[in-house]
Motif scaffolding. Structure first.
Motif, PDB file in Angstrom:
ATOM      1  N   GLU A 147       0.864  -1.183   0.000  1.00 24.19           N
ATOM      2  CA  GLU A 147       0.000   0.000   0.000  1.00 24.19           C
ATOM      3  C   GLU A 147       0.899   1.231   0.000  1.00 24.19           C
ATOM      4  O   GLU A 147       1.926   1.258   0.688  1.00 24.19           O
ATOM      5  N   LEU A 164       2.372  -5.557   1.961  1.00 27.67           N
ATOM      6  CA  LEU A 164       1.334  -6.573   2.156  1.00 27.67           C
ATOM      7  C   LEU A 164       1.896  -7.958   1.890  1.00 27.67           C
ATOM      8  O   LEU A 164       1.487  -8.938   2.502  1.00 27.67           O
ATOM      9  N   PRO A 194      -4.932  -8.345  -2.835  1.00 29.72           N
ATOM     10  CA  PRO A 194      -5.851  -7.336  -3.357  1.00 29.72           C
ATOM     11  C   PRO A 194      -5.514  -6.996  -4.808  1.00 29.72           C
ATOM     12  O   PRO A 194      -4.360  -7.094  -5.209  1.00 29.72           O
ATOM     13  N   PRO A 195      -6.507  -6.582  -5.578  1.00 32.04           N
ATOM     14  CA  PRO A 195      -6.187  -6.072  -6.910  1.00 32.04           C
ATOM     15  C   PRO A 195      -5.502  -4.713  -6.795  1.00 32.04           C
ATOM     16  O   PRO A 195      -5.461  -4.124  -5.714  1.00 32.04           O
ATOM     17  N   PHE A 197      -4.915  -0.772  -7.018  1.00 30.83           N
ATOM     18  CA  PHE A 197      -5.760   0.397  -6.812  1.00 30.83           C
ATOM     19  C   PHE A 197      -4.888   1.595  -7.141  1.00 30.83           C
ATOM     20  O   PHE A 197      -3.754   1.690  -6.661  1.00 30.83           O
ATOM     21  N   VAL A 204      -2.628   0.698  -4.263  1.00 32.79           N
ATOM     22  CA  VAL A 204      -2.158  -0.649  -3.937  1.00 32.79           C
ATOM     23  C   VAL A 204      -1.362  -1.077  -5.163  1.00 32.79           C
ATOM     24  O   VAL A 204      -1.890  -1.108  -6.272  1.00 32.79           O
ATOM     25  N   PRO A 230      -9.540  -6.776 -10.635  1.00 32.51           N
ATOM     26  CA  PRO A 230     -10.304  -7.510  -9.597  1.00 32.51           C
ATOM     27  C   PRO A 230     -11.077  -8.685 -10.182  1.00 32.51           C
ATOM     28  O   PRO A 230     -12.288  -8.691 -10.238  1.00 32.51           O
TER      29      PRO A 230
END
Lengths: 233, 121
Positions: A147, A164, A194-195, A197, A204, A230
């Motif tokens: 992130e 992450l 997570p995808p 961002f 991300v 996603p």
């Protein structure tokens, strides 16, 4: 969890790869010669170093001719600026050495964008501008997801990262006589990860960091950022 | 003021979020301005980012006292998301927000927000 230092951070741009017959190609623009960038940085460094070195020389002379606490403190003060100038010169020379030795790094993926849980093959290449590698070198690489946020604090812009997920990829040796440094590996986008961002202040990021370390040339790390949509495989 | 009736409160990217925004107010002060939209925004350590994906068409003249007025809506959530996310530094929240500006005499604006979830495919 670890965070990334400023040197480890990529410039963060999510660039659109070039479509080539073999797939999708990224070229690291930071490793390419750019007259605009060079001229801008050169003129800034010239101005900075010219000013700070002159002041440093003057206060060094004052200190040597009339040593006392006042001139010593002033010498220390201008020394900080002169030290930053030395750092600029060192970084500039290092950068010149790298880009005069190598062409920009390139990465090729067969399909793109990536999906969560997807396993894919990545090919990296970085040709030498001339000659060949003398002595043994090595390539190390990291596949990571973190992130990244940016926020204003007073008049400053602060950046924070939070790792992450991070994977050290197998080390590869570069042999003597190599003219094109290559690295191939298989990667997996974490299924529960997570995808990507990509907003202005909040991101991300999924990235690969590839470091080329060969004798006689400063170690250089190339960052490539990929979009993970996603969608699960 | 408004009530929200989602047909589906959990949507996957690329699919449709639909529902109905219902107006009802016995208040004498009817809004001078009103708007409603589907959007995402961030919370957390970083400065806020947001993006409106869809504006629900409604006009202040449609908001009548003592009368229920329905504003049905349907919007496709982009394939690229973002998805609802709850990380360490970042949270991404999807919501429908309705906002009305009341007459000067009542001296207040009124905002209502209804979150929903966006999941990966």
């Amino acid at each position: 969890m670890s965070t990334l230092t400023t040197d480890q951070l990529s410039d963060g741009r999510l660039i659109v790869p070039e479509r080539v017959p073999e797939g999708f190609l990224w070229v690291d623009e930071k490793g390419a010669w750019s007259e605009d960038n060079f001229l801008g940085s050169f003129l800034f460094a010239l101005l900075w170093c010219g000013t700070s070195f002159s002041f440093f020389a003057v206060w060094l002379f004052n200190f040597l001719t009339a040593p006392h606490v006042g001139t010593f403190l002033m010498l220390l003060f201008v020394g900080v600026f002169a030290g930053a100038g030395v750092g600029m010169i060192w970084k500039g020379l290092r950068w010149l050495k790298i880009i005069s030795t190598f062409h920009p790094g390139e990465v090729l993926l067969a399909s793109y964008p990536l999906r969560t849980g997807e396993t894919f093959r990545l090919q990296f290449r970085r040709p030498l501008r001339r000659g060949y590698i003398q002595g043994l070198g090595e390539i190390t690489a990291k596949w990571l997801c973190y992130e990244w946020v940016q926020y204003r604090q007073g008049t400053d812009t602060e950046t924070r990262t939070h790792m992450l997920w991070e994977q050290d990829l197998p080390l590869m040796t570069i042999s003597t006589g190599t003219q094109v440094v290559t690295y191939e590996t298989k990667l997996t986008v974490l299924p529960e990860g997570p995808p990507s961002f990509d907003a202005k202040h909040n991101q991300v990021r999924w990235e690969i960091h590839i470091s080329v370390d060969v004798p006689g040339i400063p170690q250089d790390t190339t960052h490539f950022r990929f979009a993970v949509v996603p969608e699960a495989v | 003021m408004f009530e929200m009736h989602f047909h589906n409160k959990l949507v996957t990217v690329g699919n449709e979020l639909s529902g109905k925004l219902v107006w009802y107010s016995p208040d004498l002060h009817l809004p001078r301005q009103a708007s409603a939209f589907v959007y995402w925004y961030t919370e957390g350590r970083g400065d806020r980012d947001d993006q409106t994906i869809f504006t629900i068409p409604l006009q202040p003249e449609q908001l009548i006292r003592d009368q229920r007025v329905d504003f049905p809506f349907a919007v496709t959530i982009p394939h690229s998301g973002p998805i609802t996310y709850n990380g360490s530094l970042i949270r991404v929240i999807w919501a429908v927000q309705a906002w009305v500006k009341l007459p000067r005499s009542s001296k207040r604006d009124h905002t209502q927000t209804w979150p929903f979830l966006v999941m990966p495919r």
